[in-house]
Design an enzyme around this catalytic site. Structure first.
Site, mmCIF file in Angstrom:
data_model
loop_
_atom_site.group_PDB
_atom_site.id
_atom_site.type_symbol
_atom_site.label_atom_id
_atom_site.label_comp_id
_atom_site.label_asym_id
_atom_site.label_seq_id
_atom_site.Cartn_x
_atom_site.Cartn_y
_atom_site.Cartn_z
ATOM 1 N N SER A 44 76.507 -5.669 52.175
ATOM 2 C CA SER A 44 77.154 -6.761 50.732
ATOM 3 C C SER A 44 77.980 -5.914 49.635
ATOM 4 O O SER A 44 78.017 -6.490 48.602
ATOM 5 C CB SER A 44 75.650 -6.940 49.983
ATOM 6 O OG SER A 44 75.186 -5.707 50.184
ATOM 7 N N SER A 78 75.973 -1.694 54.864
ATOM 8 C CA SER A 78 76.775 -2.778 53.389
ATOM 9 C C SER A 78 77.394 -1.953 52.563
ATOM 10 O O SER A 78 78.803 -2.328 52.099
ATOM 11 C CB SER A 78 75.538 -3.221 52.722
ATOM 12 O OG SER A 78 74.609 -3.909 52.951
ATOM 13 N N LYS A 137 79.465 -1.650 42.183
ATOM 14 C CA LYS A 137 78.256 -2.248 42.543
ATOM 15 C C LYS A 137 76.951 -3.354 41.328
ATOM 16 O O LYS A 137 76.844 -2.582 41.177
ATOM 17 C CB LYS A 137 77.487 -2.047 43.960
ATOM 18 C CG LYS A 137 77.203 -3.495 44.270
ATOM 19 C CD LYS A 137 76.865 -2.604 46.147
ATOM 20 C CE LYS A 137 76.199 -3.704 46.931
ATOM 21 N NZ LYS A 137 75.586 -3.652 48.031
#
Length: 488
Positions: A150, A174, A72
């Site tokens: 996210s 998330s 990420k």
């Protein structure tokens, strides 16, 4: 679907080299139209793959040696672009590597690139990235669905077979919400299990890194490489390293599953409720006992979270001012004007909204009324979990109120968007480990996630419970319609 466990055997047998495997995934990323990655670095990835092949030739038998993963874009990696999905960091190249990634590299894992994400991890749809929204690989031709946020880029990368696994971060859901939307196994460990050093902060008392994979077994393998005490993180738990795969094969006979009645109230999609009910009944057939429980303060989780998280975000994001990092406005008259224009142009709407909410909650005269009260409610929510875990081994319910929704349909109502995290936020406020695993599909063919919450530091037991379900179901093996590369 190809799992980390399967790839590990192929690499160990010599049927596949890390260079070949890494090049295959880099080629798929190049062909993909999911917008799952913000950046890749082919040279760094292939150099790491060659080094992994050499380590294996020298006798290294680490099970994940040479396996490529997506990171990420919230994790700093030395020499790589680290944007956090924001314009304000669009040209920031990190000078050091986050501890979680450093640990993975030490085990020989290869970083393919940086996965797309909602700006500064704020969002439930992955439509708030400066680099554009991510397409859910389970989208039909006629409609693009969101992957969840996210960590939506990480989820899409794994579901589209652009990487066999990915890292995510979970502040209010998330990891678990995008895992549910993309038919993956996503694990949020106990707060403090994985170091936050080098992970760009959103809400420091809630953020936690974790794995996103196809199976619980893979999640356990990856968590083995991510977890551990870090003296550079003051919130890191000083507990002994453990093997999260050790109890995967344990029987579930006699375990007690608590089902909070508050998780099945108004607002839950009927199809999702039916699928989750069937999944819990499946556990009964495996020998588990089902017990209805209550988390009477769970309705306070969402309002508490949306005071605490923005308050911490407003403080953390004050460092991005155009002086120290990344983007700076082109034209300004003086220092204050430079700050103002840099932050106005550098941050997106959702980030600005949360900074304003957080600054207001922390301001003189309102601190006690909002932030201090939210922290008191957080204690009540945490006490609810302490009470139910006296009689239960794990809690279960839906991960999200509905399956993935169409892109562009939720952005006009921020409060409605915040409701996507209504079942996941309580575990963050209490600092507990939690996971989402594939539990079935709606009539429209959209995946639904089963949510598991365990007592603190009980990740191994939670993964055992998830793994045993995946041994008798095949939901996690289903391949997304737009996945690349077939079964590999």
């Amino acid at each position: 679907m190809t799992t980390l466990a399967q790839l590990s055997k192929l690499l160990a047998s010599g049927e596949l080299s890390s260079v070949e495997l890494t090049q295959t995934y880099l080629d798929r990323i190049e062909q993909s139209n999911h917008n799952a990655f913000i950046s890749t670095n082919t040279e760094l990835a292939l150099t790491a793959a060659k080094a992994a092949d050499q380590r294996r030739a020298d006798g290294d038998t680490n099970p994940l040696l040479g396996i490529p993963v997506a990171q990420k874009d919230i994790f700093c990696i030395e020499g790589m672009l680290t944007t956090c999905g924001s314009r304000i960091l669009e040209n920031f190249v990190a000078p050091y590597t986050a501890t979680v990634v450093e640990k993975m590299h030490a085990h020989g894992l290869v970083t393919l690139g940086k996965a797309n994400m909602d700006e500064f991890a704020m969002g439930s749809s992955n439509e708030n990235s400066f680099f554009g929204g991510v397409a859910n690989p389970w989208s039909a031709e006629e409609e693009t669905l969101v992957p969840g946020g996210s960590s939506g880029g990480s989820a899409a990368a794994v579901a589209a077979h652009l990487a066999p696994a990915a890292t995510g971060t979970d502040t209010g859901g998330s990891i678990r919400q995008p895992a549910a939307f993309c038919n993956l196994t996503g694990v949020k460990p106990t707060y403090g299990r994985c170091s936050r050093f080098g992970m760009i902060a959103f809400a420091s008392s809630l953020d936690q890194a974790g794995p996103m994979t196809h199976t619980a077994e893979d999640a356990a393998l990856l968590l083995n490489t991510m977890a551990g005490f870090d003296h550079r993180d003051a919130t890191s738990l000083e507990v002994e390293a453990e093997d999260f795969t050790r109890s995967l094969d344990d029987s579930l006979a006699g375990i007690v599953i608590g089902v909070p009645k508050e998780f099945f109230s108004d607002g839950l999609d009927n199809e999702v409720a039916t699928i989750i009910d069937a999944a819990i009944k499946q556990y009964q057939s495996l020998g588990a006992k089902i017990k209805e429980v209550s988390l009477p303060n769970s309705h306070l989780a969402l309002p508490s979270y949306y005071v605490i998280a923005p308050a911490e975000a407003s403080s953390n994001l004050s460092r991005f001012d155009g002086v120290r990092y990344g983007f700076r406005a082109d034209e300004y008259t003086d220092l204050v004007d430079m700050y103002t224009k840099t932050r106005t142009q550098g941050f997106g709407d959702e980030v600005k909204r949360r900074i304003m909410i957080g600054t207001y909650a922390l301001s003189s005269g309102y601190y006690d009324a909002y932030y201090a009260k939210a922290q008191k409610l957080r204690r009540l929510i945490s006490n609810d979990f302490v009470a139910v875990f006296k009689d239960c081994d794990v809690l279960m319910g839906p991960t999200t109120p509905s399956p993935a929704f169409a892109a562009g349909t939720g952005g006009e109502d921020p409060v409605a968007m915040y409701m996507n995290d209504i079942y996941t936020i309580p575990a963050n406020l209490a600092g507990l480990p939690a996971a989402s695993i594939p539990a079935g599909f709606t009539q429209a063919g959209l995946p639904v996630g089963l949510h598991l919450i365990a007592p603190a530091l009980q990740e191994a037991k939670m993964l055992n419970i998830a793994h045993q379900y995946q041994l008798v179901t095949d939901w996690h093996t289903r391949v997304a319609p737009t996945a690349l590369g077939g079964s590999n």
